[in-house]
Design a protein around this motif. Structure first.
Motif, short mmCIF file in Angstrom:
data_model
loop_
_atom_site.label_atom_id
_atom_site.label_comp_id
_atom_site.label_asym_id
_atom_site.label_seq_id
_atom_site.Cartn_x
_atom_site.Cartn_y
_atom_site.Cartn_z
N GLY A 91 0.82 -1.22 0.00
CA GLY A 91 0.00 0.00 0.00
C GLY A 91 0.85 1.26 0.00
O GLY A 91 0.56 2.22 -0.72
N ILE A 92 1.92 1.25 0.80
CA ILE A 92 2.84 2.39 0.82
C ILE A 92 3.46 2.57 -0.57
O ILE A 92 3.51 3.68 -1.11
CB ILE A 92 3.93 2.21 1.89
N PHE A 93 3.92 1.46 -1.16
CA PHE A 93 4.55 1.54 -2.48
C PHE A 93 3.58 2.07 -3.54
O PHE A 93 3.95 2.88 -4.38
CB PHE A 93 5.08 0.17 -2.90
N ILE A 94 2.35 1.60 -3.49
CA ILE A 94 1.35 2.08 -4.45
C ILE A 94 1.09 3.57 -4.24
O ILE A 94 1.05 4.35 -5.19
CB ILE A 94 0.05 1.26 -4.37
N ALA A 95 0.92 3.97 -2.98
CA ALA A 95 0.62 5.37 -2.68
C ALA A 95 1.70 6.31 -3.17
O ALA A 95 1.40 7.37 -3.74
CB ALA A 95 0.39 5.56 -1.18
N ILE A 96 2.96 5.95 -2.97
CA ILE A 96 4.04 6.85 -3.39
C ILE A 96 4.48 6.59 -4.83
O ILE A 96 5.26 7.36 -5.38
CB ILE A 96 5.25 6.79 -2.43
N GLY A 97 3.98 5.51 -5.41
CA GLY A 97 4.32 5.20 -6.80
C GLY A 97 5.71 4.63 -6.94
O GLY A 97 6.45 4.97 -7.86
N PHE A 98 6.11 3.73 -6.05
CA PHE A 98 7.41 3.08 -6.09
C PHE A 98 7.22 1.59 -6.33
O PHE A 98 6.47 0.95 -5.59
CB PHE A 98 8.18 3.31 -4.79
N LEU A 99 7.86 1.05 -7.36
CA LEU A 99 7.63 -0.35 -7.75
C LEU A 99 6.13 -0.59 -7.88
O LEU A 99 5.59 -1.59 -7.41
CB LEU A 99 8.27 -1.32 -6.76
N THR A 100 5.49 0.34 -8.51
CA THR A 100 4.03 0.37 -8.58
C THR A 100 3.45 -0.90 -9.18
O THR A 100 2.50 -1.47 -8.62
CB THR A 100 3.56 1.60 -9.37
N ARG A 101 3.98 -1.33 -10.31
CA ARG A 101 3.40 -2.50 -10.98
C ARG A 101 3.49 -3.76 -10.12
O ARG A 101 2.48 -4.44 -9.94
CB ARG A 101 4.04 -2.70 -12.34
N PRO A 102 4.66 -4.13 -9.59
CA PRO A 102 4.68 -5.35 -8.77
C PRO A 102 3.84 -5.23 -7.50
O PRO A 102 3.19 -6.19 -7.09
CB PRO A 102 6.16 -5.59 -8.46
#
Length: 146
Positions: free
Chosen positions: A77-88
């Motif tokens: 969720g953190i990665f999606i929110a900040i857009g880091f390694l979004t696809r995986p």
């Protein structure tokens, strides 16, 4: 095959909604990620707390799957929110959400009414798994996407 951008029925509105295109996509990504973090917060505090639940769904050993579920929801969720390694991160979240569709719709016998939120969530995370993050993301700042 060429895909042309459709002409607006009310061209004057383009001045409003065209600039909001990137903002709306970023807002959806940030909210989806933040809400996954919120949902996974309790699980990350007790990563083995869902052992019984995941084993009840047929995922053995639960001591492996429960912390993975916790990490996927919280850190994903953190990665999606900040857009880091979004696809995986979004792909992993989509898998988790499809399991919740099965859990609510089939295991608990709630049907579509019980699974509809999970279906919507899975569609949102699938969108970002396929599209990745936009220019308003860590991935873009790094100049690389998975």
């Amino acid at each position: 095959m060429t895909t042309a951008t459709p002409r607006a029925i009310l061209p004057a509105l383009e001045k409003i909604y065209l600039p909001l295109d990137t903002f709306a996509e970023t807002l959806l990504r940030v909210l989806a990620g933040a809400l996954l973090v919120t949902h996974g917060y309790g699980k990350i505090l007790d990563p083995f707390g869902a052992v019984g639940m995941v084993e009840g769904l047929g995922f053995y050993p639960g001591v492996f799957w429960s912390p993975l579920l916790s990490a996927t929801e919280f850190f994903g969720g953190i990665f999606i929110a900040i857009g880091f390694l979004t696809r995986p991160a979004a792909f992993a979240a989509t898998i988790v959400l499809l399991v919740t569709v099965y859990f609510h719709g089939i295991v608990q016998g709630q049907g579509l009414g019980g699974a509809e939120k999970s279906i919507l969530w899975a569609a949102i995370t699938l969108f970002f798994a396929i599209r990745g993050a936009n220019g308003q993301s860590v991935d873009a700042k790094l100049g690389k996407q998975f």
